[in-house]
Design an enzyme around this catalytic site. Structure first.
Site, PDB file in Angstrom:
ATOM      1  N   TYR A   1    -118.139  -6.369   5.965  1.00 30.73           N
ATOM      2  CA  TYR A   1    -116.914  -5.608   6.179  1.00 30.73           C
ATOM      3  C   TYR A   1    -115.728  -6.551   6.353  1.00 30.73           C
ATOM      4  CZ  TYR A   1    -113.599  -2.291   8.243  1.00 30.73           C
ATOM      5  OH  TYR A   1    -112.490  -1.530   8.500  1.00 30.73           O
TER       6      TYR A   1
ATOM      7  N   SER B   1    -107.690  -4.025   7.833  1.00 29.47           N
ATOM      8  CA  SER B   1    -108.183  -3.704   9.174  1.00 29.47           C
ATOM      9  C   SER B   1    -108.142  -4.935  10.058  1.00 29.47           C
ATOM     10  CB  SER B   1    -109.632  -3.204   9.080  1.00 29.47           C
ATOM     11  OG  SER B   1    -110.253  -3.158  10.346  1.00 29.47           O
TER      12      SER B   1
END
Length: 332
Positions: A185, A159
């Site tokens: 994350y 990502s």
């Protein structure tokens, strides 16, 4: 030395769809495993691979739910597996290896994002455990099938969020530092990129190549369930009524567009002979050095590229050693 992150001029771009990038590619006789393959980008990836003739197995924690979600895609097999449960990962891999076929495509797509602090049974922080360690263990256990394929690819769905944080090798599980959801994350997505780099270096002699990628920002996947809705509205990701705003130039894509880079990394002949690269918009991504924090979602959407720390071979080696120690296995 860092990886050579140089564009290959694929002929595709941010608005390309998975169907477009796989046109003319026949996967008959090829086998694939897609984690997270029953929702969002994973489901679109499964749909595309099946349409091209691949035999696809989807691991799922909730098998009945996954089967319902995949009911419209004929011939997909759903087997039980939970990325937070090491024994279920081992059981899934044993079952696959017992079936005999080689594994040509492994797409590690499942993930969670910015959730409150949670830990698996081993005490590992859930984002690092789900997004990285579970996939590391799965790939290791499936290695005999990958090596038997005579030309397999492993695709790590990362990502743009890798820019939030590098991997903290001293405290990856937030045992001593305060937990911050976006930092957790970010390091898990950085780990996805470093894992692809480390795997490619170790596996290429066996004909296995690995890639990582940013698929884009896709509101319909549900990955951002822990992001306050108003933040998404303010960033121009969704409208006030909650409907997605589509703008591929800002990485705001449909699931079909988001799955395109996944499928491109898994199947494109343009990438033959290459590996260890981070991709976006159906091409190899350039380097970038501009950083963002968790409040900068709108700014993040305009950025492209990969942070140098995520494609540093020394970091990849350090992550490999850490992962082997935490998971308790020696891999390659």
């Amino acid at each position: 030395m860092l990886t050579r992150q140089e564009r290959v001029n694929s002929g595709f771009g941010a608005a390309s769809t998975a169907a477009q990038v796989i046109a003319g590619i026949d996967l008959t006789g090829r086998s694939a495993i897609v984690t997270g393959g029953y929702s969002g980008l994973g489901r679109e990836t499964v749909r595309t691979l099946r349409a091209a003739g691949a035999e696809v197995v989807v691991p799922a924690r909730d098998v009945p739910r996954a089967r319902r979600a995949l009911d419209a895609i004929e011939g997909v097999q759903v087997w039980p597996m939970d990325l937070l449960d090491p024994s279920s990962i081992d059981a899934f891999a044993r079952r696959f290896l017992a079936t005999g076929p080689a594994l040509h495509l492994l797409v590690n797509s499942a993930g969670i994002m910015a959730n409150p602090l949670a830990r698996d049974a081993r005490g590992f922080e859930s984002q690092f455990a789900t997004n990285h360690l579970g996939h590391f263990q799965l790939t290791a256990r499936l290695w005999p099938a990958l090596a038997a394929a005579g030309g397999a690819r492993v695709v790590q769905v990362s990502s743009l969020g890798h820019r939030y944080a590098p991997v903290d090798f001293d405290d990856p599980n937030f045992e001593r530092r305060p937990y911050a959801p976006y930092v957790g994350y970010g390091q898990s997505k950085t780990a996805n990129i470093l894992f692809a780099l480390g795997l490619d270096e170790r596996a290429r002699e066996a004909g296995v190549r690995a890639f990582s990628l940013h698929p884009g920002s896709i509101a319909e996947t549900g990955l951002g369930r822990f992001i306050p809705r108003q933040n998404l509205v303010d960033a121009g990701v969704i409208s006030a009524d909650g409907s997605p705003i589509l703008d591929p130039a800002r990485q705001l894509k449909t699931p079909q567009q988001g799955a395109a880079t996944i499928v491109w990394c898994a199947t494109s002949p343009t990438l033959d002979g290459l590996g260890g690269l981070y991709c976006e918009n159906c091409d190899v991504a350039p380097f970038m050095t501009e950083t963002i924090d968790e409040t900068g979602l709108s700014d993040a959407l305009r950025l492209t590229g990969v942070m140098p720390y995520a494609v540093d071979p020394a970091n990849a080696d350090q992550l490999w050693t850490l992962s082997e120690r935490l998971v308790g296995l020696s891999f390659l």
